[in-house]
Design a protein around this motif. Structure first.
Motif, PDB file in Angstrom:
ATOM      1  N   VAL A 181       0.847  -1.191   0.000  1.00  0.00           N
ATOM      2  CA  VAL A 181       0.000   0.000   0.000  1.00  0.00           C
ATOM      3  C   VAL A 181       0.885   1.245   0.000  1.00  0.00           C
ATOM      4  N   ILE A 182       0.747   2.070  -1.013  1.00  0.00           N
ATOM      5  CA  ILE A 182       1.487   3.330  -1.076  1.00  0.00           C
ATOM      6  C   ILE A 182       0.931   4.279  -0.024  1.00  0.00           C
ATOM      7  N   VAL A 183       1.821   4.944   0.705  1.00  0.00           N
ATOM      8  CA  VAL A 183       1.367   5.910   1.712  1.00  0.00           C
ATOM      9  C   VAL A 183       2.033   7.259   1.488  1.00  0.00           C
ATOM     10  N   ASP A 184       1.456   8.265   2.101  1.00  0.00           N
ATOM     11  CA  ASP A 184       2.142   9.547   2.230  1.00  0.00           C
ATOM     12  C   ASP A 184       3.112   9.453   3.399  1.00  0.00           C
ATOM     13  N   GLY A 185       4.140  10.294   3.366  1.00  0.00           N
ATOM     14  CA  GLY A 185       5.104  10.320   4.465  1.00  0.00           C
ATOM     15  C   GLY A 185       5.920   9.045   4.500  1.00  0.00           C
ATOM     16  N   ASN A 186       6.531   8.775   5.655  1.00  0.00           N
ATOM     17  CA  ASN A 186       7.276   7.521   5.776  1.00  0.00           C
ATOM     18  C   ASN A 186       6.556   6.628   6.785  1.00  0.00           C
ATOM     19  N   LEU A 187       7.155   5.491   7.123  1.00  0.00           N
ATOM     20  CA  LEU A 187       6.525   4.557   8.057  1.00  0.00           C
ATOM     21  C   LEU A 187       7.551   4.121   9.095  1.00  0.00           C
ATOM     22  N   ASP A 188       7.129   4.099  10.364  1.00  0.00           N
ATOM     23  CA  ASP A 188       8.063   3.704  11.417  1.00  0.00           C
ATOM     24  C   ASP A 188       7.581   2.402  12.066  1.00  0.00           C
ATOM     25  N   ASN A 189       6.879   2.495  13.191  1.00  0.00           N
ATOM     26  CA  ASN A 189       6.417   1.292  13.876  1.00  0.00           C
ATOM     27  C   ASN A 189       4.936   1.052  13.636  1.00  0.00           C
ATOM     28  N   MET A 190       4.444  -0.110  14.057  1.00  0.00           N
ATOM     29  CA  MET A 190       3.036  -0.424  13.777  1.00  0.00           C
ATOM     30  C   MET A 190       2.517  -1.494  14.730  1.00  0.00           C
ATOM     31  N   ASP A 191       1.216  -1.676  14.689  1.00  0.00           N
ATOM     32  CA  ASP A 191       0.589  -2.813  15.362  1.00  0.00           C
ATOM     33  C   ASP A 191      -0.733  -3.111  14.662  1.00  0.00           C
ATOM     34  N   ALA A 192      -1.280  -4.266  14.956  1.00  0.00           N
ATOM     35  CA  ALA A 192      -2.569  -4.672  14.404  1.00  0.00           C
ATOM     36  C   ALA A 192      -3.572  -4.761  15.546  1.00  0.00           C
ATOM     37  N   ASP A 193      -4.853  -4.822  15.190  1.00  0.00           N
ATOM     38  CA  ASP A 193      -5.887  -4.817  16.226  1.00  0.00           C
ATOM     39  C   ASP A 193      -6.378  -6.241  16.526  1.00  0.00           C
ATOM     40  N   TYR A 194      -7.413  -6.332  17.344  1.00  0.00           N
ATOM     41  CA  TYR A 194      -7.965  -7.643  17.712  1.00  0.00           C
ATOM     42  C   TYR A 194      -9.254  -7.977  16.955  1.00  0.00           C
ATOM     43  N   THR A 195      -9.507  -7.258  15.866  1.00  0.00           N
ATOM     44  CA  THR A 195     -10.631  -7.676  15.025  1.00  0.00           C
ATOM     45  C   THR A 195     -10.109  -8.283  13.722  1.00  0.00           C
ATOM     46  N   GLY A 196      -8.840  -8.061  13.436  1.00  0.00           N
ATOM     47  CA  GLY A 196      -8.262  -8.549  12.188  1.00  0.00           C
ATOM     48  C   GLY A 196      -8.475  -7.596  11.031  1.00  0.00           C
ATOM     49  N   ARG A 197      -9.147  -6.471  11.277  1.00  0.00           N
ATOM     50  CA  ARG A 197      -9.515  -5.575  10.182  1.00  0.00           C
ATOM     51  C   ARG A 197      -8.658  -4.323  10.086  1.00  0.00           C
ATOM     52  N   TYR A 198      -7.968  -3.971  11.167  1.00  0.00           N
ATOM     53  CA  TYR A 198      -7.202  -2.732  11.136  1.00  0.00           C
ATOM     54  C   TYR A 198      -5.747  -2.944  11.548  1.00  0.00           C
ATOM     55  N   ALA A 199      -4.899  -2.155  10.922  1.00  0.00           N
ATOM     56  CA  ALA A 199      -3.515  -2.047  11.357  1.00  0.00           C
ATOM     57  C   ALA A 199      -3.181  -0.562  11.330  1.00  0.00           C
ATOM     58  N   ALA A 200      -2.213  -0.161  12.134  1.00  0.00           N
ATOM     59  CA  ALA A 200      -1.882   1.262  12.208  1.00  0.00           C
ATOM     60  C   ALA A 200      -0.377   1.426  12.314  1.00  0.00           C
ATOM     61  N   SER A 201       0.124   2.458  11.643  1.00  0.00           N
ATOM     62  CA  SER A 201       1.564   2.721  11.622  1.00  0.00           C
ATOM     63  C   SER A 201       1.840   4.171  11.968  1.00  0.00           C
ATOM     64  N   THR A 202       2.965   4.391  12.629  1.00  0.00           N
ATOM     65  CA  THR A 202       3.390   5.764  12.866  1.00  0.00           C
ATOM     66  C   THR A 202       4.218   6.256  11.688  1.00  0.00           C
ATOM     67  N   CYS A 203       4.154   7.555  11.478  1.00  0.00           N
ATOM     68  CA  CYS A 203       4.970   8.231  10.470  1.00  0.00           C
ATOM     69  C   CYS A 203       5.662   9.384  11.181  1.00  0.00           C
ATOM     70  N   TYR A 204       6.988   9.449  11.109  1.00  0.00           N
ATOM     71  CA  TYR A 204       7.686  10.579  11.740  1.00  0.00           C
ATOM     72  C   TYR A 204       8.165  11.597  10.709  1.00  0.00           C
ATOM     73  N   ASN A 205       8.079  11.192   9.444  1.00  0.00           N
ATOM     74  CA  ASN A 205       8.577  12.082   8.396  1.00  0.00           C
ATOM     75  C   ASN A 205       7.453  12.429   7.420  1.00  0.00           C
ATOM     76  N   SER A 206       6.389  13.021   7.983  1.00  0.00           N
ATOM     77  CA  SER A 206       5.294  13.465   7.113  1.00  0.00           C
ATOM     78  C   SER A 206       5.800  14.579   6.206  1.00  0.00           C
ATOM     79  N   GLU A 207       6.896  15.193   6.648  1.00  0.00           N
ATOM     80  CA  GLU A 207       7.491  16.298   5.876  1.00  0.00           C
ATOM     81  C   GLU A 207       8.176  15.777   4.612  1.00  0.00           C
ATOM     82  N   LYS A 208       8.429  14.475   4.569  1.00  0.00           N
ATOM     83  CA  LYS A 208       9.233  13.870   3.497  1.00  0.00           C
ATOM     84  C   LYS A 208      10.544  14.628   3.299  1.00  0.00           C
ATOM     85  N   ALA A 209      11.203  14.885   4.424  1.00  0.00           N
ATOM     86  CA  ALA A 209      12.468  15.615   4.376  1.00  0.00           C
ATOM     87  C   ALA A 209      13.619  14.624   4.255  1.00  0.00           C
ATOM     88  N   ALA A 210      14.741  15.127   3.747  1.00  0.00           N
ATOM     89  CA  ALA A 210      15.921  14.280   3.639  1.00  0.00           C
ATOM     90  C   ALA A 210      16.936  14.631   4.716  1.00  0.00           C
TER      91      ALA A 210
END
Ligand code: K7E
Ligand code: CUA
Ligand code: CA
Length: 629
Positions: free
Chosen positions: A228-257
């Motif tokens: 899945v293409i996302v905006d920003g970058n991706l750091d850590n994540m976890d999934a839920d207890y329904t099997g339907r959702y996962a969530a990730s943190t992004c620390y570089n929404s700025e897309k900076a180098a």
């Protein structure tokens, strides 16, 4: 100096005095919440309590631990198995590294997993996670990421060997990794951290045209199911207890180098993935592919139906699901807060029932400086590492939510000094419905003065904390070599290991297939098969002898030695080491192992057993006679 330090650490309020910036609220919270009146507890009573906690962590000689702990090995690229609470190291499982003792990276069986060509010799393993059925560890597999070379590995927990490694295409640096918990681990979810141009073939370098992707790997086949293409970058994540959702943190929404650029925005975000919708999009053919890869790629950038972006402060790092399944908690890193996202509001978020995606946020407690990772005791409390404060903050989730709603409640239960600069922390069974609130491991990045000095390079310090009571108690320091990021604790009855190999084990199926082609019975025969300049040497072993003590080849031959260990007694492992050929391997009871090398020099070359197996272990050997070409 040392003494003073110990005293300070054993004082319940110890270390508090040197943390003037800690608000009065937090301090009051600690004292009030212990309920033990620790502030007035006598020094003797405190010493007794500390001793009692420490005794609980003692596992006497001959006794077994209650928990298995699986530690990532960081840039050692391996996984380590510890007993908890003793913190004794039980085993090392080579994964992305080369291991001289077992022959990982040397044997054909390991190269079948690592790749026979261009095998990388390094890895950077961060996040070990155990497969689940209905939100409980099922003990079948452990999965771990390799940030260094963009891979994901699977370890079979019955034999504690790596059995599959997948390189994730189209992305760089797999970091956050978690498993689908419910109904079972069908997917291994993993974040690629860095944005790259697509295609990344030298035709484009601009950051504006770069992106990264969230990835799902089929846990059984280990093939990449979708990206899945996302905006920003991706750091850590976890999934839920329904099997339907996962969530990730992004620390570089700025897309900076550059560093300053990544800190420009006050808020980055948590991106939530709707697994059902992604699967439906793939099924409907609404995807593209990139380059040679055939993996379906869907677009989850802003405006997509597949994702939602929840703004959170600032450069968030760890993301953890509470074991009651109610919340995703994102840890602020550059913000002193953690953000609580209510999972039961995500349906409405995806159905666009909110004006503001922040409406899924139900709490944002202030915890201290540098919150990185949160873990849970199953009793409603969360434990967050504070990297900059060198503390673990214990806080109550429901009280934090009440506070967010304007009630005057203290949600901080206690802050405990740890030594020093903690990254992950992990409570027993915390990622499952069985979170039992017994032990907390804190993986401290710096050990400084805690151990005998061993040169400029210091070990880390994995500290064990008893969390079974109201109050956290530090009971053990555990030096570790670079650089475990994370660990997972599982009850010992949840892991079922084999004592000896099954002769049908797929782990050496390719050796068996070759033997069948050569008409050789692995379990009975000692034979040399010549096939052009390829020579296959089949031998058995029974302590303290090999079935073959001499074989002849010609200089330049490509020699493969297959050793089948016929011993059936637990723990009687043999080795096979060919002197001056870089060949070394382990052959456990009823295992077949094989290794291929070139007989480069004419003459006599001894081989010997390098795993101690018998009183006459030294005598277990033989000669390879290499005739001049
Ligand atoms: Cu915080 Cu890779 Cu989980 Cu390091 S990560 S600490
Ligand atoms: Cu066989 Cu040592
Ligand atoms: Ca940022």
């Amino acid at each position: 100096m040392k003494k003073e330090q110990n005293e300070q650490q054993e004082t319940p309020q110890g270390g508090f005095s040197r943390r003037r910036f800690l608000g009065a609220t937090a301090a009051a919270g600690v004292v009030g919440a212990t309920g033990l009146g620790t502030a007035v507890m006598s020094r003797e009573a405190w010493a007794d309590a500390a001793m009692e906690a420490r005794n609980k962590a003692v596992v006497h000689p001959g006794e077994l631990d209650e928990y298995y702990g699986f530690w990532s090995g960081g840039h050692c690229g391996e996984v380590r198995v510890l007993g908890v609470p003793s913190m004794r190291e039980l085993m090392r499982i080579p994964v992305f590294n080369v291991d001289s003792a077992t022959g990982w990276g040397i044997t054909n069986e390991s190269k079948d997993v690592l790749g026979h060509d261009n095998t990388y010799l390094n890895g950077d393993a961060h996040h070990p996670h155990i497969s689940m059925t209905d939100g409980r560890y099922d003990g079948k597999y452990l999965f771990i990421n390799d940030k260094a070379n963009t891979r994901v590995a699977r370890i079979r927990l019955d034999i504690m060997k790596t059995d599959k490694i997948t390189t994730v295409p189209n992305v760089q640096a797999i970091h956050g990794l978690r498993l689908q918990k419910v109904p079972q681990t069908n997917y291994v979810f993993c974040n690629a951290e860095f944005v790259i141009p697509q295609p990344n073939d030298g035709s484009e370098f601009a950051l504006e045209n770069s992106y990264t992707m969230f990835n799902a790997i089929d846990a059984e086949t280990m093939e990449v199911a979708w990206q899945v293409i996302v905006d920003g970058n991706l750091d850590n994540m976890d999934a839920d207890y329904t099997g339907r959702y996962a969530a990730s943190t992004c620390y570089n929404s700025e897309k900076a180098a550059d560093l300053a650029g990544t800190m420009r925005a006050d808020r980055d975000w948590v991106v939530v993935f709707n697994v059902d919708r992604i699967e439906a999009a793939v099924k409907a053919g609404n995807f593209k592919t990139i380059g040679d890869s055939r993996v379906p790629v869907v677009d989850g950038r802003h405006g997509s139906e597949l994702t939602r972006y929840v703004p959170v402060p600032k450069n968030p790092h760890g993301l953890n699901t509470s074991p009651d399944g109610k919340y995703f908690i994102a840890n602020g890193k550059l913000s002193p807060t953690a953000t609580i996202i209510a999972i039961d509001r995500l349906d409405d978020l995806f159905d666009d029932k909110f004006d503001d995606p922040r409406d899924v946020v139900v709490g944002e407690p202030e915890l201290g400086l540098g919150p990185l990772h949160t873990t849970f005791d199953g009793r409603g409390n969360a434990y967050t590492t504070l990297f900059i404060d060198s503390q673990v903050a214990k806080w109550n989730i429901e009280d934090a939510i009440r506070h967010y709603n304007g009630e005057q409640v203290n949600y901080i239960r206690q802050k405990l000094d740890v030594h020093y600069q903690p990254g992950h922390n992990h409570a027993s069974l915390t990622e499952s419905r069985d979170a039992d609130g017994q032990w907390l491991v804190v993986l401290s990045k710096f050990s400084k003065d805690r151990f005998l000095p061993a040169g400029p390079l210091h070990p880390e310090n994995d500290q064990l904390i008893d969390i079974s009571g109201e109050e956290m108690k530090l009971v053990h320091d555990g030096p570790t070599y670079a650089e475990p990021h994370d660990c997972i604790l599982v009850r010992r009855d949840q892991i079922k290991t084999r004592k000896i190999y099954d002769r049908d084990d797929p782990y050496f199926a390719s050796a068996r297939a070759q033997a069948e082609k050569d008409g050789v019975t692995l379990e009975a025969e000692n034979k040399v098969i010549r096939d052009g300049n390829k020579v296959r040497v089949y031998m058995t072993s029974v302590a303290p002898t090999y079935g073959m003590t001499e074989f002849r080849v010609k200089q330049g031959d490509e020699v493969t030695v297959y050793v089948t260990n016929l011993d059936t007694i637990e723990d009687v492992t043999h080795g096979f080491c060919m002197v001056n050929h870089g060949v070394s391997m382990e052959i456990s009871p009823q295992q077949t192992s094989s290794v291929t090398f070139t007989a480069h020099s004419p003459g006599v070359h001894w081989y010997y057993c390098n795993w101690f197996c018998h009183a006459l272990h030294m005598e277990m050997g033989g000669r390879m006679i290499v005739e001049k070409a």
